[in-house]
Design an enzyme around this catalytic site. Structure first.
Site, PDB file in Angstrom:
ATOM      1  N   SER A  15      -9.410   1.499   2.794  1.00 21.00           N
ATOM      2  CA  SER A  15      -8.785   2.609   1.963  1.00 21.00           C
ATOM      3  C   SER A  15      -7.699   1.800   1.471  1.00 21.00           C
ATOM      4  O   SER A  15      -7.070   2.116   0.244  1.00 21.00           O
ATOM      5  CB  SER A  15      -7.859   3.572   2.777  1.00 21.00           C
ATOM      6  OG  SER A  15      -7.142   3.052   3.808  1.00 21.00           O
ATOM      7  N   SER A  68      -9.821  -0.565   7.036  1.00 21.09           N
ATOM      8  CA  SER A  68      -9.261  -0.228   5.830  1.00 21.09           C
ATOM      9  C   SER A  68      -8.474  -1.586   5.328  1.00 21.09           C
ATOM     10  O   SER A  68      -8.123  -1.667   4.039  1.00 21.09           O
ATOM     11  CB  SER A  68      -8.193   0.834   5.689  1.00 21.09           C
ATOM     12  OG  SER A  68      -8.969   2.181   5.744  1.00 21.09           O
ATOM     13  N   LYS A  87       0.814  -1.333   0.137  1.00 17.31           N
ATOM     14  CA  LYS A  87      -0.024  -0.089  -0.115  1.00 17.31           C
ATOM     15  C   LYS A  87       0.917   1.184   0.105  1.00 17.31           C
ATOM     16  O   LYS A  87       1.854   1.268   0.683  1.00 17.31           O
ATOM     17  CB  LYS A  87      -0.952   0.036   0.981  1.00 17.31           C
ATOM     18  CG  LYS A  87      -1.786   1.017   1.415  1.00 17.31           C
ATOM     19  CD  LYS A  87      -2.714   0.806   2.525  1.00 17.31           C
ATOM     20  CE  LYS A  87      -3.893   1.856   2.629  1.00 17.31           C
ATOM     21  NZ  LYS A  87      -4.749   1.881   3.844  1.00 17.31           N
TER      22      LYS A  87
END
Lengths: 462, 68
Positions: free
Chosen positions: A156, A180, A81
């Site tokens: 996210s 997330s 990420k």
């Protein structure tokens, strides 16, 4: 001998085994992933796709493997990420503000992945500054759910979930401040582990909310998540989980107002998972935690204040450099009074105490990961018979309680409705990831097989 | 937007709209909001105030006990 193409969607543990036996070359695997990434560019899984550096890492791994070297992840491609700092590799945090940031050193978790021999395989898309659950990123593209590109992958860590489920890497790294990791895992149909607060180091991870942030893996199977968790935490809970006894463990199925507004198909799958655990020798009963009703307010005040403290300067001097939704959240957070934050922390202590009490009588808690399946991109409200709920609030309603309390939580795919995956969530006591993973594996074994997106007939082999 | 505080007559009070309250609070916090910012922020701010009131009410019995 498995083909390279079939291994792109295989569990990480199978990839590790094939690499060690020299049945496949890490360079060939990286090339196969790269082709798939190019073919699925419309999903917007990556902000910075893997480049020549990743291929060179694969060549180095191949040489090490040929010398008989081992490493938990030697030659395995892990997508990261884009809020974990990667040395000399652009780290944008999904923002325009940091679009040119080249970190001087790796985040602690990235360093641990490299030490285990992993290939850092690109930087995945996320909600801007991880502050939202849609991954509709205004600067780097709207991420799309591989099962239905009209729909959101969640966030996210949306890009990481897409990369895992679309066979663009062997596993991925995500972060979770309100859900997330687990929200995109649930909406995309992969496994997501948010461990106990503090177990995985966050040095070099761009923060969102200091008291709520967790790092963790997204993976195709529970075993894969365990392997990654061991590397990231430096512990052995994943290994221990494979020999942990589950017979007689007490599982509480969450009931009460917080799970009243849940799509019927999701509720049915949670009940089916509970029934499966009963068949496997666990003791299952219903539990209620009325204090969870205060999660949304407590999480909102806590996160708004903490995120705005972090962004205090930029939101005052560069507000136009944020996307509209994140700008509004940060501006709101700037208005949170100190007394309100204290109030939220008192309620948080009450929620935590309630969880502790419930866990005297159970070993694990079972509930949906998300009350809904993947929403259409841009959809703002969920319509329930009793009224409307904001989509972003609904998506974190059942995950955020465990950011507030720091309890470890695992999202496991369990069937689908209308072609969209459903995730069930298993929560354990602090630092009890071994039992969490062991029971998660039972749920996985009992789960209906999930068809991989756009590849009818290809299943995730477990 | 209707007035939310203050009577319409009186020497020391004036009608204040929610929008004006929000703008004043933002200014006090060092934010410079555009008109569009205010429109976007107002519903979120009102929801926030409601949630905080609910939290305060939920904690109230504990407060009373502590004082008593």
């Amino acid at each position: 001998m498995p083909s390279v193409e079939s291994l792109t969607s295989a569990p990480l543990v199978q990839i590790v085994s094939s690499l060690r036996r020299r049945q496949v070359s890490p360079v060939d695997l990286v090339d196969a992933y790269t082709k798939r990434i190019e073919a699925s560019a419309g999903l917007r899984a990556f902000i910075t796709p893997p480049d020549e550096r990743a291929r060179r890492e694969a060549q180095r791994a191949e040489r090490r493997l040929s010398r008989g070297e081992t490493g938990a992840l030697l030659g395995v491609a892990i997508a990261v990420k884009d809020l974990f700092a990667t040395r000399a590799l652009r780290t944008t945090v999904g923002s325009r503000i940091l679009r040119d940031w080249l970190p001087a050193r790796d985040a602690a978790v990235v360093a641990r992945l490299r030490a285990a021999g992993a290939i850092i395989f690109g930087k995945t898309n996320l909600h801007e500054f991880a502050y939202g659950v849609s991954t509709a990123n205004p600067w780097w593209g709207i991420a799309r759910n591989p099962h239905d590109p009209r729909r959101s992958p969640g966030g996210s860590s949306g890009g990481s979930a897409i990369a895992v489920i679309a066979g663009l890497c062997a596993g991925a790294l995500g972060s979770d401040t309100g859900g997330s990791i687990r929200v995109p895992a649930s909406l995309c149909g992969c496994v997501g582990l948010k461990p106990t607060f503090g177990v995985i180091p966050l040095a070099g991870t761009f923060p969102l909310g200091w008291s709520l942030d967790h790092a963790g893996p997204l993976a195709r199977t529970v075993d894969d998540a365990g392997v990654l968790f061991d590397v990231l935490s430096g512990g052995d809970a994943g290994r221990k989980s494979r020999r942990a006894s589950t017979r007689g463990l007490r599982v509480g199925v969450l009931r009460g107002s917080i799970v009243e507004l849940v799509q019927p198909a999701v509720s049915r799958q949670v009940d089916a998972a509970a029934a499966a655990l009963r068949r496997r020798g666990l003791r299952v009963r219903s539990v209620q935690i009325p204090e969870m009703e205060w999660t949304v307010a407590t999480q909102l005040v806590t996160l708004r204040a903490e995120a705005s403290a972090l962004h205090a300067r930029w939101i005052r001097t560069r507000s136009r450099a944020y996307g509209a939704d994140v700008r509004t959240r940060l501006q709101l957070g700037s208005l949170v009074a100190g007394a309100d934050y204290v109030l939220a922390q008192r309620m948080r202590a009450r929620i935590r105490a309630a969880m502790r009490r419930v866990f005297h009588d159970i070993d694990l808690l079972l509930l949906p990961s998300t009350p809904i399946t993947a929403p259409i991109v841009g959809e703002r409200t969920v319509r329930w018979p009793s009224g409307e709920e904001p989509v972003d609030g609904a998506l974190v309603r059942l995950t955020a309680p465990f950011n507030l309390t720091g309890l470890p939580a695992l999202s496991i795919p369990f069937g689908a409705t209308a072609g969209l995956p459903i995730g069930v969530q298993l929560v354990g006591l602090w630092n009890d990831e071994a039992r969490l993973l062991a029971v998660g594996r039972l749920i996985e074994e009992e789960a209906p097989t999930l068809t991989l997106p756009r590849e009818q007939g290809r299943k995730i082999s477990r | 937007m209707g007035a939310v505080t203050g009577p319409r007559r009186g020497l020391h009070t004036v009608p204040v709209t929610e929008r004006e309250l929000l703008t004043a609070a933002a200014r006090a916090a060092g934010l410079r909001l555009s008109a569009a910012d205010v429109v976007a922020l107002l519903p979120a701010w009102k929801r926030y105030l409601t949630l905080v009131e609910e939290l305060r009410a939920a904690m109230a019995p504990e407060d009373t006990d502590a004082v008593g």
